[in-house]
Design an enzyme around this catalytic site. Structure first.
Site, PDB file in Angstrom:
ATOM      1  N   CYS A   1      13.324 -25.933 -39.863  1.00 44.46           N
ATOM      2  CA  CYS A   1      14.473 -26.582 -39.230  1.00 44.46           C
ATOM      3  C   CYS A   1      15.169 -27.545 -40.178  1.00 44.46           C
ATOM      4  O   CYS A   1      16.327 -27.912 -39.955  1.00 44.46           O
ATOM      5  CB  CYS A   1      14.040 -27.308 -37.964  1.00 44.46           C
TER       6      CYS A   1
ATOM      7  N   GLU B   1      13.043 -32.062 -30.641  1.00 46.75           N
ATOM      8  CA  GLU B   1      13.158 -31.865 -32.088  1.00 46.75           C
ATOM      9  C   GLU B   1      13.760 -30.485 -32.302  1.00 46.75           C
ATOM     10  O   GLU B   1      13.070 -29.479 -32.179  1.00 46.75           O
ATOM     11  CB  GLU B   1      11.777 -31.989 -32.747  1.00 46.75           C
TER      12      GLU B   1
END
Length: 473
Positions: A244, A210
């Site tokens: 993110c 991720e």
């Protein structure tokens, strides 16, 4: 104190004993994890304030409640997820049981990140437990207070025979990766992800990565400027931009930019006041090193700062910043910003905006703001990204039913809700055969003949069904 190898062997022995397999054990551990969060909310909030000066509102929303919702969703659905999935059959397998069985992988390693130091460890752990695995957790050493708290709480609430926390920095992580795991789940930067992939390749270990990337926000067509500015500002400056999935830059026309800038300024003042440094709702950059990186990027930029731009290193404070008149080659466009700096790049058409996005690596999230559904649909169909959200930012990742993950340079694999359970499960294709239909089985035995081949193909081949494709008998 046990060595890394001793801890790994202890957990692997526990997995081999089968203790993690029963539904009751999995539910008990998930409930214990829920109790951990409920019992220790004040301590969790204090640790996150020490690490990031994270406001209580943001910490509760993104770290505690998001994980609690995922936990409750998993507990409610786990029994159904564990059931075999039966598949279609052909004539030759008509009397057989054909199904997919989901089985635990074994001992998994979960490496978290500092920007959401609880969520990014516990959310993957939920699926690892639900799927019946043992797990080693490696919190980020950058968020020291949360790392320490997790190392104290996890052994108190979860089975110490099946789950362990290992602390330390880059060297300890490097040593940890020399061991064989059955799956590695990592959240963080692309640079570290490459080294994890290299370490995993030695043991042929599957990985979930991720990562992140430069998440674009394309604003085009008719728009409620005031509402759009508020949602953009919230998504960008939540956790001081250290997300993110935060909008990394904005693409819009010159006309839209000129209308948007005063609305952004008004939204910032409404959210954080005229002095954001004094606001209890605005956090801080995680370390001096990260502060220096951001200010260096800002200093190298050839764009024009129109909002903010100042910082105080002693306080690790960087003001909410908006910068315009950037070129594609600008320093701020060469890497993920991961901080409270928002570049706005002007485009002349929707096609140009889509082309700008498609010429770059696929982002973890892509946002489009527009009141025109045609524009939203066009961007959705002509781009690729890990996730997609129209007229808002970040919120798509809060729904357990949606997979969350990257594509290409922004990551591989996905999680949240059932998707985390699937990530940590092996889908084992099973066929339970009896001794019926032996006449059909005999067709495959030598000596071969064209006649037998014809009958066997008829018994095993999917049959055409109009223009809709094929269907299995």
């Amino acid at each position: 104190m046990e060595s890394q190898k001793q801890v790994i062997e202890r957990l692997r022995t526990a997995f081999r004993s089968g203790v993690t397999t029963p539904l009751h054990f999995r539910l008990t551990q998930l409930q214990a994890l829920l109790t951990l969060l409920e019992d220790n909310e004040p301590q969790i909030l204090e640790a996150m304030h020490k690490d990031l000066a994270k406001p209580k509102f943001e910490a509760v929303l993104s770290e505690i409640d998001l994980v609690v919702n995922d936990l409750c969703y998993t507990i409610s659905n786990l029994h159904n997820w564990m059931q075999p999935s039966y598949v279609g059959k052909n004539l030759a397998t008509k009397l057989d049981d054909c199904f997919v069985r989901r089985e635990p992988l074994g001992l998994v390693l979960i490496i978290g990140a500092w920007n959401y130091p609880l969520q990014l460890i516990v959310a993957p752990l939920i699926g690892a437990i639900a799927a019946g695995n043992c797990a080693i957790l490696k919190p980020s050493e950058v968020s020291k207070a949360t790392e320490q708290l997790l190392s104290e709480l996890i052994p108190k609430y979860l089975s110490q025979e099946c789950y362990a926390v290992m602390c330390g920095g880059a060297e300890e992580t490097k040593l940890l990766l020399e061991n064989r795991f059955d799956h590695i789940f990592y959240t963080g930067s692309q640079a570290v992800a490459r080294s994890i992939l290299q370490a995993a390749a030695v043991h042929l270990t599957p990985v979930t990565l991720e990562l992140g990337g430069k998440c674009p926000c394309l604003i085009y067509g008719r728009l409620d400027i005031k509402a759009g500015a508020k949602r953009l500002v919230w998504a960008k400056f939540f956790n001081v931009g250290q997300s993110c999935v935060a909008p990394d830059y904005v693409l819009c026309t010159t006309e839209m930019r000129d209308a948007l800038l005063p609305a952004i300024k008004d939204a910032l003042e409404e959210f954080y006041g005229t002095q954001a440094q004094q606001s209890p709702d605005y956090g801080r950059i995680i370390t001096d090193r990260h502060y220096d990186r951001l200010m260096e990027l800002l200093g190298k930029s050839e764009g024009k700062v129109v909002i903010g731009g100042d910082g105080v290193k002693e306080d690790r404070y960087i003001a909410p910043t908006v910068i315009v008149d950037l070129k594609e080659s600008d320093a701020l466009m060469q890497e993920e910003i991961f901080g409270p700096i928002l570049p706005i790049i002007t485009i002349e058409s929707l096609d140009q905006g889509i082309s700008f996005i498609n010429q770059r690596e696929k982002p973890l999230a892509l946002y489009v703001f527009s009141d025109e559904s045609r524009i939203v649909t066009t961007v959705l169909e002509r781009t690729s990204s890990g996730g997609f959200c129209s007229n808002d930012g970040i919120v798509h990742m809060t729904l357990p039913g949606l997979p969350f993950g990257g594509v290409g340079a922004s990551g591989m694999g996905s999680y949240h809700g059932r998707w985390t359970f699937e990530t940590f499960s092996h889908r084992r294709g099973c066929m339970l055969r009896g001794w019926g239909l032996e006449r059909i089985s005999m067709l495959r035995y030598p000596p071969y003949s064209e006649r037998r081949l014809g009958w066997l193909r008829w018994a095993t081949t999917a049959k055409k069904k109009g223009w809709g494709g094929c269907s299995v008998m």
